[in-house]
Design a protein around this motif. Structure first.
Motif, short mmCIF file in Angstrom:
data_model
loop_
_atom_site.label_atom_id
_atom_site.label_comp_id
_atom_site.label_asym_id
_atom_site.label_seq_id
_atom_site.Cartn_x
_atom_site.Cartn_y
_atom_site.Cartn_z
N UNK A 6 0.84 -1.20 0.00
CA UNK A 6 0.00 0.00 0.00
C UNK A 6 0.88 1.25 0.00
N UNK A 7 1.90 1.19 0.84
CA UNK A 7 2.85 2.30 0.90
C UNK A 7 3.60 2.45 -0.43
N UNK A 9 2.53 1.50 -3.37
CA UNK A 9 1.59 2.00 -4.38
C UNK A 9 1.42 3.51 -4.27
N UNK A 10 1.37 4.00 -3.04
CA UNK A 10 1.26 5.46 -2.86
C UNK A 10 2.46 6.17 -3.47
N UNK A 13 2.31 6.00 -7.29
CA UNK A 13 1.32 6.93 -7.83
C UNK A 13 1.88 8.35 -7.86
N UNK A 14 2.52 8.75 -6.75
CA UNK A 14 3.14 10.07 -6.73
C UNK A 14 4.28 10.18 -7.71
N UNK A 41 4.20 -7.75 -9.22
CA UNK A 41 3.04 -6.95 -8.87
C UNK A 41 3.33 -5.46 -9.05
#
Lengths: 245, 190
Positions: A6-7, A9-10, A13-14, A41
């Motif tokens: 999750x971290x 992916x954040x 995205x940034x 992944x």
């Protein structure tokens, strides 16, 4: 692992939005060199986010460019002979390890992150960087000769937002004048600071890695300086090359 | 793979072999979208023109930078233009030469697409899909995405401007991207 991703992916995205800075940008760089290449992944996530980033551009209304733009492009194209495209000759490069480069070129960061410290592969790495720097995503800008005519030609600088490393490479660097070496300078609002040690080519090859944040500067300059000096300002009486960042 | 993407691939292959008509073909197709996003981000016509010019020249000089295995040419090239536009904006910020951004933006991109833009059927369909997907985002997610993508702001700056923790900016950004990705579908690769 889920929380870790999750971290990640954040950060990804940034990263594809070019919106990271500071420690986040550093962490993303590390991820892109150490984790993402080995994680299917994350590779898929990155590819999806990059594709999305491209499509987001369509949200802006298309606007016809001025009619003069295409003829200007044709003139510029005429100045780039086909045999000159991607030729590996006579180039000095300053390459900032960058979001743009990695976004456009995938595994570049792996190359930069793992091989530069190995002296035996420096020549090969330099050639890879030179190849990379000619790619659109690496944002090449010509370094213009200043003062007297220098021996180099076709010099290119590459930079991008949110970078904290600068690479300087050449595969055909001339020897400096006896008793002198080259010095890299970075400038901000007209004030230059010397960055890194003076350097000389080895068999024409230069490969430097500098821990700086190129976003803090707007100019890059390479000058010839007397060995043993600690010049406070760039020399103006020898060959030099310059570009805006 | 969609037929439009195949046509892009073929044009790119010809361009790689030095075919200028392929360059013109890609310019006709992507010149409008490229200038549109460049102007949206930079809000300055001259800078936007430079961005578009540099992007197309970079494509001509080093066509091998596009890897068909990594996705559609459309995404690659428009990402390239967007990155250059953001880079130009930040360079301008550093030099403190940005003026009248808001008014320029109103004048330049507040209207419908110019009539002389080549209307590419698929791009128009995709544009509509992107617009509809964006419209489904909650306002707070849309805001952070707009500030990052269309104004070239970092998440740290966005957090400061909106007065929210940077962690919230990150969370909203990722949520927005995931929602858009789900709405628009995964990228097809060659």
């Amino acid at each position: 692992v889920t929380q870790d991703h999750e971290r990640i992916d954040e950060l990804l995205a940034g990263y594809v939005l070019l919106a990271l800075s500071g420690q986040d940008a550093e962490e993303a760089d590390r991820l892109l060199t150490e984790h993402v290449p080995a994680c299917a992944r994350c590779r898929q996530t990155l590819a999806d986010l990059q594709a999305l980033s491209g499509d987001l551009a369509l949200a802006a209304p298309p606007i016809a460019p001025p009619e003069t733009l295409l003829p200007g492009l044709h003139r510029s194209i005429d100045e780039v002979p086909l045999e000159g495209r991607s030729a590996r000759r006579g180039v000095l490069v300053a390459l900032a390890a960058s979001a743009v480069a990695v976004v456009a070129l995938g595994g570049l960061s792996l190359v930069l992150g793992t091989r530069l410290s190995d002296a035996e592969t420096q020549t090969g790495t330099a050639l890879e960087i030179l190849s990379v720097m000619r790619s659109p995503g690496a944002d090449p800008v010509s370094l213009d000769p200043q003062g007297q005519t220098p021996a180099w030609s076709g010099m290119v600088e590459i930079s991008a937002p949110e970078s904290r490393r600068l690479y300087v490479a050449s595969d055909e660097c001339p020897e400096p004048t006896s008793g002198k070496a080259y010095q890299l300078w970075l400038g901000s609002e007209g004030e230059f600071v010397a960055v890194g040690e003076m350097f000389r080519p080895r068999d024409g090859v230069v490969l430097l890695e500098l821990e700086v944040d190129p976003s803090r500067y707007d100019e890059i300059l390479i000058t010839e300086e007397r060995v043993g000096d600690a010049p406070a300002e760039p020399s103006t009486d020898g060959p030099s090359w310059w570009a805006t960042l | 793979m969609r037929e439009d993407d195949r046509q892009d691939l073929e044009a790119h292959r010809r361009l790689s072999n030095g075919d200028r008509s392929a360059f013109d073909e890609l310019y006709r197709r992507y010149g409008g979208p490229a200038y549109g996003i460049a102007l949206r981000v930079t809000a300055q016509e001259l800078i936007a023109q430079e961005v578009v010019q540099e992007a197309f020249l970079a494509l001509w000089r080093a066509p091998e930078a596009f890897d068909p295995g990594r996705g559609a040419f459309r995404s690659f090239f428009l990402s390239l233009v967007h990155h250059r536009a953001v880079d130009a904006v930040r360079r301008e910020e550093r030099l403190r030469h940005r003026t009248e951004r808001a008014s320029n933006l109103e004048m330049s991109v507040g209207e419908d697409p110019a009539e002389d833009v080549v209307h590419d059927a698929y791009l128009n369909v995709r544009r509509k899909e992107v617009g509809e997907a964006l419209a489904t985002l909650p306002p707070e997610q849309r805001r952070v995405l707009d500030l990052a993508y269309f104004e070239g702001k970092t998440q740290a700056v966005i957090a400061e401007e909106l007065g929210i923790p940077i962690g919230t900016v990150k969370t909203r950004t990722l949520a927005a991207m995931r929602k858009l990705r789900a709405a628009l579908g995964p990228e097809e690769t060659g």
